[in-house]
Design a protein around this motif. Sequence first.
Motif, short mmCIF file in Angstrom:
data_model
loop_
_atom_site.label_atom_id
_atom_site.label_comp_id
_atom_site.label_asym_id
_atom_site.label_seq_id
_atom_site.Cartn_x
_atom_site.Cartn_y
_atom_site.Cartn_z
N THR A 74 3.50 67.03 -14.43
CA THR A 74 2.40 67.75 -13.80
C THR A 74 1.08 67.28 -14.40
O THR A 74 0.96 67.12 -15.61
CB THR A 74 2.55 69.27 -14.03
N ILE A 75 0.09 67.05 -13.54
CA ILE A 75 -1.23 66.63 -14.02
C ILE A 75 -1.98 67.89 -14.44
O ILE A 75 -2.48 68.64 -13.60
CB ILE A 75 -1.99 65.84 -12.95
N ALA A 76 -2.01 68.11 -15.76
CA ALA A 76 -2.66 69.28 -16.33
C ALA A 76 -3.31 68.86 -17.65
O ALA A 76 -2.64 68.30 -18.51
CB ALA A 76 -1.65 70.40 -16.56
N PHE A 77 -4.59 69.12 -17.78
CA PHE A 77 -5.35 68.75 -18.98
C PHE A 77 -5.70 69.98 -19.79
O PHE A 77 -6.36 70.88 -19.29
CB PHE A 77 -6.65 68.04 -18.59
N ALA A 78 -5.29 70.00 -21.07
CA ALA A 78 -5.71 71.04 -22.01
C ALA A 78 -6.76 70.47 -22.96
O ALA A 78 -7.31 71.18 -23.79
CB ALA A 78 -4.51 71.58 -22.78
N SER A 79 -7.01 69.19 -22.81
CA SER A 79 -8.05 68.48 -23.56
C SER A 79 -8.44 67.26 -22.73
O SER A 79 -7.82 66.99 -21.70
CB SER A 79 -7.54 68.07 -24.94
N ALA A 80 -9.42 66.54 -23.19
CA ALA A 80 -9.91 65.37 -22.44
C ALA A 80 -8.76 64.38 -22.20
O ALA A 80 -7.91 64.18 -23.06
CB ALA A 80 -11.04 64.69 -23.21
N GLY A 81 -8.75 63.80 -21.02
CA GLY A 81 -7.72 62.83 -20.69
C GLY A 81 -7.96 62.19 -19.33
O GLY A 81 -8.87 62.56 -18.60
N ILE A 82 -7.09 61.23 -19.03
CA ILE A 82 -7.17 60.51 -17.76
C ILE A 82 -5.75 60.24 -17.29
O ILE A 82 -4.86 59.96 -18.09
CB ILE A 82 -8.00 59.21 -17.90
N GLU A 83 -5.50 60.37 -15.98
CA GLU A 83 -4.16 60.19 -15.42
C GLU A 83 -4.24 59.55 -14.04
O GLU A 83 -5.15 59.85 -13.26
CB GLU A 83 -3.44 61.52 -15.25
N GLN A 84 -3.25 58.74 -13.74
CA GLN A 84 -3.08 58.23 -12.39
C GLN A 84 -2.35 59.31 -11.59
O GLN A 84 -1.53 60.05 -12.14
CB GLN A 84 -2.27 56.94 -12.39
N VAL A 85 -2.63 59.40 -10.29
CA VAL A 85 -2.04 60.41 -9.42
C VAL A 85 -0.98 59.76 -8.53
O VAL A 85 -1.24 58.72 -7.92
CB VAL A 85 -3.13 61.08 -8.55
N LEU A 86 0.21 60.37 -8.45
CA LEU A 86 1.30 59.81 -7.66
C LEU A 86 1.19 60.15 -6.17
O LEU A 86 1.24 59.27 -5.32
CB LEU A 86 2.65 60.28 -8.19
N GLU A 87 1.02 61.42 -5.84
CA GLU A 87 1.04 61.85 -4.43
C GLU A 87 -0.27 61.56 -3.72
O GLU A 87 -1.29 61.34 -4.35
CB GLU A 87 1.30 63.36 -4.32
N ASN A 88 -0.20 61.63 -2.39
CA ASN A 88 -1.39 61.43 -1.57
C ASN A 88 -1.43 62.47 -0.45
O ASN A 88 -1.31 62.14 0.73
CB ASN A 88 -1.40 60.01 -0.99
#
Length: 114
Positions: A74-88
């Motif tokens: 799950t794309i969830a940030f509790a602090s600074a970060g960066i993520e690629q997203v799978l779904e569209n």
Amino acid sequence: MATIPGVYQEAGKGSVKVTWTAITENDTGGVQQVHRYPDKTIQATGTFGGATVTLQGSNDGTNFTDMVDPQGNTIAFASAGIEQVLENPEYVRIAVSGGAATSINVSMLCRSSA
């Protein structure tokens, strides 16, 4: 709890950037239609104070569920970060829960495959 509008801007070469700024606890980001851009990367920065920012998607604009990265997390940030997203999905938004966030900024770069 407030709905923070997303600022949509052209980013060049078939890309757009959506930015939600000055987000605090329990806010929701304004819904964006970025399905024409299947390649997405999301970044969160700021003072989280125990809050969590989650990326959510929907195909009907009403029922939103959490989105995941290419590893299935799950794309969830509790602090600074960066993520690629799978779904569209057709619609995306962010949701903030918990904590006492004072100011979180989220940006999502979206690129077309062409």
